[in-house]
Design an enzyme around this catalytic site. Sequence first.
Site, PDB file in Angstrom:
ATOM      1  N   SER A 121       0.833  -1.185   0.000  1.00 25.10           N
ATOM      2  CA  SER A 121       0.000   0.000   0.000  1.00 25.10           C
ATOM      3  C   SER A 121       0.879   1.250   0.000  1.00 25.10           C
ATOM      4  O   SER A 121       1.700   1.432  -0.894  1.00 25.10           O
ATOM      5  CB  SER A 121      -0.971  -0.050   1.183  1.00 25.10           C
ATOM      6  OG  SER A 121      -2.033   0.844   1.010  1.00 25.10           O
ATOM      7  N   ASP A 161      -8.780  -5.663  -5.742  1.00 23.15           N
ATOM      8  CA  ASP A 161      -8.410  -4.587  -4.829  1.00 23.15           C
ATOM      9  C   ASP A 161      -9.319  -3.385  -5.084  1.00 23.15           C
ATOM     10  O   ASP A 161      -9.279  -2.785  -6.164  1.00 23.15           O
ATOM     11  CB  ASP A 161      -6.944  -4.206  -5.037  1.00 23.15           C
ATOM     12  CG  ASP A 161      -6.396  -3.357  -3.897  1.00 23.15           C
ATOM     13  OD1 ASP A 161      -7.185  -2.655  -3.237  1.00 23.15           O
ATOM     14  OD2 ASP A 161      -5.166  -3.383  -3.689  1.00 23.15           O
ATOM     15  N   HIS A 193      -7.206  -5.938  -1.159  1.00 24.36           N
ATOM     16  CA  HIS A 193      -6.047  -5.162  -0.701  1.00 24.36           C
ATOM     17  C   HIS A 193      -5.293  -5.991   0.336  1.00 24.36           C
ATOM     18  O   HIS A 193      -5.285  -5.690   1.537  1.00 24.36           O
ATOM     19  CB  HIS A 193      -6.529  -3.841  -0.123  1.00 24.36           C
ATOM     20  CG  HIS A 193      -5.466  -2.796   0.000  1.00 24.36           C
ATOM     21  ND1 HIS A 193      -4.722  -2.360  -1.071  1.00 24.36           N
ATOM     22  CD2 HIS A 193      -5.015  -2.103   1.074  1.00 24.36           C
ATOM     23  CE1 HIS A 193      -3.874  -1.437  -0.664  1.00 24.36           C
ATOM     24  NE2 HIS A 193      -4.017  -1.271   0.638  1.00 24.36           N
TER      25      HIS A 193
END
Length: 650
Positions: free
Chosen positions: A205, A311, A342
């Site tokens: 991320s 995601d 994610h």
Amino acid sequence: MPTSRTRARSAAAMAGLLVATLAAAPASADPSDRHRPAPPHVVGTATVPAYSYASAIRESVWVETRADSDGDGVRDRVAVDIVRPREAAAAGVRVPVIMEASPYYLCCGRGNEGEFKAYDASGVIASVPLFYDNYFVPRGYAFVAVDLAGTARSTGCEDVGGPVEVGSARAVVDWLNGRARAYTADGRPVDAGWSTGRVGMIGKSWDGSVANGVAATGVPGLATIVPISAISSWYDYVRYQGTLVSTDYPGWLHSVVSSRPEAACAAMLARLRADSGEQTGDYNGFWGQRDYRPSADRVRASVFVAHGLNDLNVTTNQFARWWQELAERGVPRKMWLSQAGHQDPFDVRRAEWVATLHRWFDYWLQELPNGVMGEPRVDLETAPGRWTTQRDWPAPGTRNVRVPLGVGDGVTGTLGGRGARPGQEREYVDEALTEDAVVAEPNSATAGRLVFLSGPLDSALRISGSASVRLRVRVDRPTTQLTARLVDYGTAERSWFGAVRTLDTESCWGASTQADDACYHDTEEITEVSDHAVLARGWLDAAHHRSLRFTTPLRADRWYTVTVPLNAYDAVVPAGHVLGLVLGQSDPEFTMAEDRDATVRVDLGRSELVLPVAGRTGLPAVDVAPTVVTAPAAPSTAESARVERERQRP
């Protein structure tokens, strides 16, 4: 084509091949090293656990950056916590570095179990999140955990993907290569003579986004990066083709991760809010600083991308467009694409991920010829728990197929076949439908959408890459949001919004201490049998149809050709299933559109779906849309799905 141009193109292609070939091998070691015995952590072409994790050197330094982002007249200093093998240091064996630079170490936690940094009573690092130090330090690596500028124990101000943030991580790579200064907590200068200078950055991320940004600076010494679910353009993260995802997002992110007194970074926060151009949604210089793709030609590092095809936070175009830019420049690369959302591959395919990561770092950081670059470039999860490999991505042989839109029965249109004649129109009025509502019961007349269905597929259809919808529209407002969804209608076991379930069992990956264990709860993908699934989504603010840099308000008396790009995807739609295209406008679960209630007229004969198809299979000809029935979502399931979508969202 003229012969001279052909020769020039051939020469350019050969030059590109040569560059790619040279880049695919780690930099040569010092010739004198060839006659030295292998260090104890190297056996054959692999590193092995030869050093004590419990007795590893643990220390903190503060690296000086080039910025003074808080305007106090002193250059920012970023806190760097280091874990490295003591025996290697005692023997004079230099080690490469695995580095994760993050804003989350003290504010928000890392990994599925939300781990934080922890320090002993004297302020020495005792525990670092994730398994990287536990696993790799005994194998002859140092692990370096960097607090980005303005976060945790660092000075300066966090600028959310910008030059201060990226520069603070780059400064650490420079220090590890003797090009920057660092100090201990009491102000004594300290160097990194224990480092080989070869650095690999990793992170999920935001952390992986920093790795992309640092690689795009071309900093020498950065040998590889492993961006997981990472951003390559912050504009595309906060704006979907000019459509606002969330209000005040850069400012909010800054406030979440900042560790500085409010007054110290008030000026930075004001700039983030003023320069991001939220009122227009335009791509401007602020976003250009946070777009790493145009600098792909500066990347010297190899790149190992990992991303989840489902995601909903960092959408798939983030990896797809970055991958394309890297491919065009011959950057050595590898990719894992899972059915996850994610998620970190550690929580999807744990043993295989750790083994592959080990070999990747051994090759690029320890310079061990283990053959990892001779393997298929892409690992792909085609269905929950089913993995395959392929040479590249999109799948070799993929071509863009132009699929016409047809009138159908007047309620549900068709995909494929002859399509409509130019001038045959349909219209719909914005109703701000949820995703469940906009894709359900595609044969019913539902206000606020247009639906187009293929015939049942004669054979499996492989979609690989980025689809788009080209529309000829007339709109009775200066702008409206346009949304498009590609839907697989047919019963199958599917990943449930890419989510994973945390189990009661644990597995261990490396050595442990009382303060920092290497054991983590096992996880499994959550699946469900469903009768349809959204494969790809796309959004566009219609006033940005000419450029993302400025708006062109629409006139109600004019027709416009606009393109709605869909997020990248890879899927096999089974034989017998029906492929659907669903058009809507405002999308309350994914975006924030202020311009609502528009009526959109679509000239079907001048509109089409552009579909990236691998293989020869196309859509069957169809004149009337087939009947498709979808089961209504149970309230508890629908609510859980909404929560999971929100959890993955920014």
